[in-house]
Design an enzyme around this catalytic site. Sequence first.
Site, PDB file in Angstrom:
ATOM      1  CG  HIS A   1      -1.984  -1.004   1.275  1.00  0.00           C
ATOM      2  ND1 HIS A   1      -3.072  -1.266   2.171  1.00  0.00           N
ATOM      3  CD2 HIS A   1      -2.436  -1.876   0.283  1.00  0.00           C
ATOM      4  CE1 HIS A   1      -3.615  -2.209   1.942  1.00  0.00           C
ATOM      5  NE2 HIS A   1      -3.494  -2.577   0.950  1.00  0.00           N
TER       6      HIS A   1
ATOM      7  CG  HIS B   1       6.322   5.149   2.963  1.00  0.00           C
ATOM      8  ND1 HIS B   1       5.746   6.512   3.154  1.00  0.00           N
ATOM      9  CD2 HIS B   1       5.686   4.450   3.793  1.00  0.00           C
ATOM     10  CE1 HIS B   1       5.053   6.627   4.271  1.00  0.00           C
ATOM     11  NE2 HIS B   1       4.743   5.183   4.508  1.00  0.00           N
TER      12      HIS B   1
END
Lengths: 989, 285
Positions: free
Chosen positions: B127, B215
Amino acid sequence: MPSVDTISLESLVSLFPLTSPIPTPLNHSDLLTPKDIHREEDLIRNPTSFRHWWSTINAAKDAYTTLQKNATSPHPPAVAALLGPLSTPIARLSLMRITYLYESALVYFPGSFKLWKAYLQTRCLYVLGKGVKPKRAGGRKKLAEMKEALEEEVYEEEKYEGGLDGVVGWQEWKSLVATFERALMWLPNMPRLWLMYLSIFSHPLCPAPISHTHARRTFDRALRTLPPSLHSRIWPRYLRWAESKGGMTTVKIYRRYLQIDPSMTEHYAALLLAPENPAPRPLEAAKLLLTLARRAAKGEYSSPEGKSPYQLFGEWLDVVEAHAEEVGMDLADADAARAAETARETETAPEQGSGDTEPASVRGKLIRFGGPPVPVGTSAGDAAYDADEDHTSKALLDIEKIVKKDGLNVYKDQMGRLYTGLATYWTKRGEFDKAKSTFEDGLANVLTIRDFTQIFDAYAEFSETLISALMDAVADEDADDEDIAETERDLDVRMKEFEELMDRRPFLVNEVLLRRNPNDVQEWEKRVALYGEDDVKVAETYTKALSTVTPRKATANFHQLYVNFAKFYEEGGASRSAQKDLDSARKVMEKATKVTFKTVEELAEVWCEWAEMELRHENYDEAIRVMQRATAIPKNTKISYHDQSLPVQARLFKSLKLWSFYVDLEESIGTVDTTKQVYDKILELKIANAQIIVNYAAFLEENKYFEESFKVYERGVEVFTYPIAFELWNIYLAKFTKRYGGNKLERARDLFEQALEKCPEKHCKPIFLMYAQLEEEHGLAKRAMDIYDRATQVVSPEDKFDLFTIYIAKASANFGLPATRPIYERAIRSLPDRQTAQMCLRFASLERKLGEIDRARAIYAHASQFCDPRVDPKFWSEWNSFEIETGSEDTFREMLRIKRSVQAQYNTEVSYLAAASMVASKGGAGAMAVDEDSEDKTADPMAMAERDANKGRGLAFVAATQKPATLAAQEEEGGHANEDEIQISDDEE
Amino acid sequence: MAALPSLVQYSSSEDEAEDNVPGGTNLSSKRGASSSASDLSVVHPASALPALPVSFLSHIPTSDPTAHQGRRRLQPHVDGQFAAHVYISVPLNRKTFRILQNALALAKVEVPELYSLLGEGEKCDLHISLSRPIYLRAHQREEFKRAIRTLASESAPFIASFACFTSFTNDERTRTFLSLEIGAGHSELRRLSSALTPHLNFLHQKTYYDQPRFHASIAWALLHSGNDTNGDAFPSIPEFPPDFVEGLEDKMGKDIRAVGSLKVEEVEVKIGKEVKRYSLGGSLS
């Protein structure tokens, strides 16, 4: 016959009996005189002729009466008084003779009531003396209530003049009684005879052997012999006699009587406690009163004295208070009795319980419906006997139980009296602790301030008395030290309790009010305030209040309780010194938002308060999130804000208050976008009012979103109709012209046209003025004039004059004076009369300025028809000076002629004159009214005259009060008016 | 508990009382102990207010950190409030998955306290967050989803790639993450993220970081906390050892970068337990 100096009791007693044995000529030689032989023979010849006997007896009686009248007693007055009616020898002889005659007659007619009655009356007369009966009007009531009967009996009691002394004439009394007995043997069913017999027992001189036991037995015999239907004639006398005897006699006889008629119970109870009663019987009286009170409460008894069940119970309580020791059980006994009772009840409870749960119809048991329903089979026997109600029983009463059961449970509105009574009872018994606990009980149970005050005052008085008594005991010098020390300790305790009681008063009052209405929010708040800075108690009170109050039934501002509770946590307790507990405050608010308040406003207020709380603690985002939660819009937005059937939570999203607060928050905290979104939501929900629109627009404007702000105005004017839309248009147009000036003239014009399209006439004026101003400043003067022209046609009549004035001023400024002429002409045509006159004056002065004297004169002449010389002297003086300055003799005369004719014309209009004089007295305010009233008048003076005359006619018939005014007006102008003219005006009708 | 016999006799409520009264001064300053409503108002030191009665407390499901590998709930449960999170899901192909597993195994050698975020098997995805965790009221969910949908339809699919290993620590300093920073696609991600800002502003929720570093986290470890009672149950670290990330980067960085481009075609939003996907509209730029 004894001589005066040798009078002794024996000598007097030896005179009697006169009638026993019955005197006959055989044993009394002087019974018959030679004159009587003829009479005796006559009687012997016709012994069965009652008429003979009757007339003979009456003749003899009359003769003896006259004889006695003249006779004087040979005895001194004191002795004569003892002998009464028989003090003279002739009276004694008469008695014997009459007795002889009656007895002889009775041999033949022993069953004759008439004879017996006359005989007994005669005998009574000689023994009892002359009876005097008070005269009374009307007949005696048959079958009267015993109470009334007894009163009558007392009233009708015979008074006797004289009478034979019971000791001296004992033999004679006895003989009289014997005669009565004989009479009753023959005629036992004659109540009259019985009554006559019984009446001798209440004779003051009646000898004791007769008037006591014999009397009682005779009364009883009378009752036994006579049929019950006649008892009501005996009982009043019997009761009266019993009362006079007193003691057990009274008690026994009354008890017997009460068995057949309880209506005398109250009287009896009063007798038992009467101060003159040497041996009062309070227990019996108390039990009787209690019985009555109970039966009255059940509706089985109605007091002849009209007392209510509560009054009876109160009387019982009075008796209990006054005779505490004799009536009530002491504390230990009462407790024991109650313990036994509960034991018995628990024994019987199981079966009763099963009986109760069973429906009435299952086994077809009979159930009594008159009164409280009680199954026939069970415990009927128990209920029949209650020692408390049996006045013959000696068992003492358990006062507390009775007060609770028959008093407090029944008369809830009289708790004050009952509790004080009970406490007084315990005080009287010396059970001070018990009395105190009773008072406390009372204070904890009463429902009204009146009861509370009663109990509290009694309690305070009781405490004071107790304390002062203890102080006296301390001061007592005789007591030993140990006792004093103990009393002092006791005193200290009591003093402390008393002080505490006084301190507790506000709390107790508050409790009473809360008991009466537990939903009284204000009282709860007072309670919180009473606790002051005691945080634990305050929190407890809030908790209790919030769990007790039913939101639907609460008094106003229920939400305030929640808000204040939250504040309590937020601010760190009532004293603000404790730790602040914002988390708890939030939880309180959270809970508050789920309460089903009565009104949406309350719920909205809770949310706003919550958000404000967050603001106070600088949690700005949290505040907004709170408001977002509050204003969550459900899927179905068709819900009506005023639909009471829905919970407030469901209707909350339509609360404008909430949204206004939210939008304020967003304005100050959020961004322009977020604020806009909120405003848009408000508009979507269609709950916005004009103020919101204006605010929204102003907000957008502040942030330089000018076009958007105008759009908002447009939405606003779309949604709202006049007159609200007028305000919006007013602001909108002002803002728009200010912003763009002449830059977007076409759009501005379009807007003005839109605004005017639906604008009602009374709101048009400012818009027209603004429009015209815009055109003047940025557009064409001609257009501006056109707008003024339109305005003068459209605006409401009261604004017309102003508009014309402005129009004329503008026109003269733009196009010069001559250009105003057509405007003046139009103004004169369309304005109401009074203002026409004013306009004419201006027009005339304009014409004069322009040198058009003739035109000016014509205008004056035209205006004159509207100006009554008396009401408008200014007009005429101006014309006058005009003519003096510019006119000739002819024109001046012409003016005077017109003036006269106008004056005459107004004189004929009676009602108008009255109105005008009123106008004159009222001044300017009235003038307007007249103007309005004549606004649509044509210029035709005749039509106007007609209408005015009509009005006058109408008025004259409508109200009487108007008439004198009209008449007065008529009289006043009498000098000017002439018959013909009035006649004409009448003809016109 | 069975392993800690000395703690067994303490009931949990006593524990709480201990917590409530730091310093143990409660014994000397008890007052109003005779109060009848002792169950309602727990006795507090002079400065505390009586506790709220039970009726005011709504039922809050207790969250036990032991059931969640020692993670603690940072935002207490509120009735009617939903945690939401907007992110991009990156599906991993077999090769990438294997590379990441290798990297993780390598990392675990040095920091055994790490928990893997890579799922079991090979059907897992990483994710990339576009928002912080935000909290929505029930009625705000639809609106928020609508906003995400418009947002998605207005942006075009794009290509992203991993750049390097890095570590992050959450704002509350309770956990630290081992992540892969995104290289290519940063600007698109940033645009997506900032497009969310007005909505978040309107909801008065925290917006994403001003200088976002996008990230995808692959593992996390607990950080030491001040009063950690579960210290023994759940291993925690003060922070990653120095040179840990650099070492990993040296060893595996090249492989990561070699993974190549990742197609980003969907935005996901998780509200409570519900996950919604919205494919990015527009054409691939």
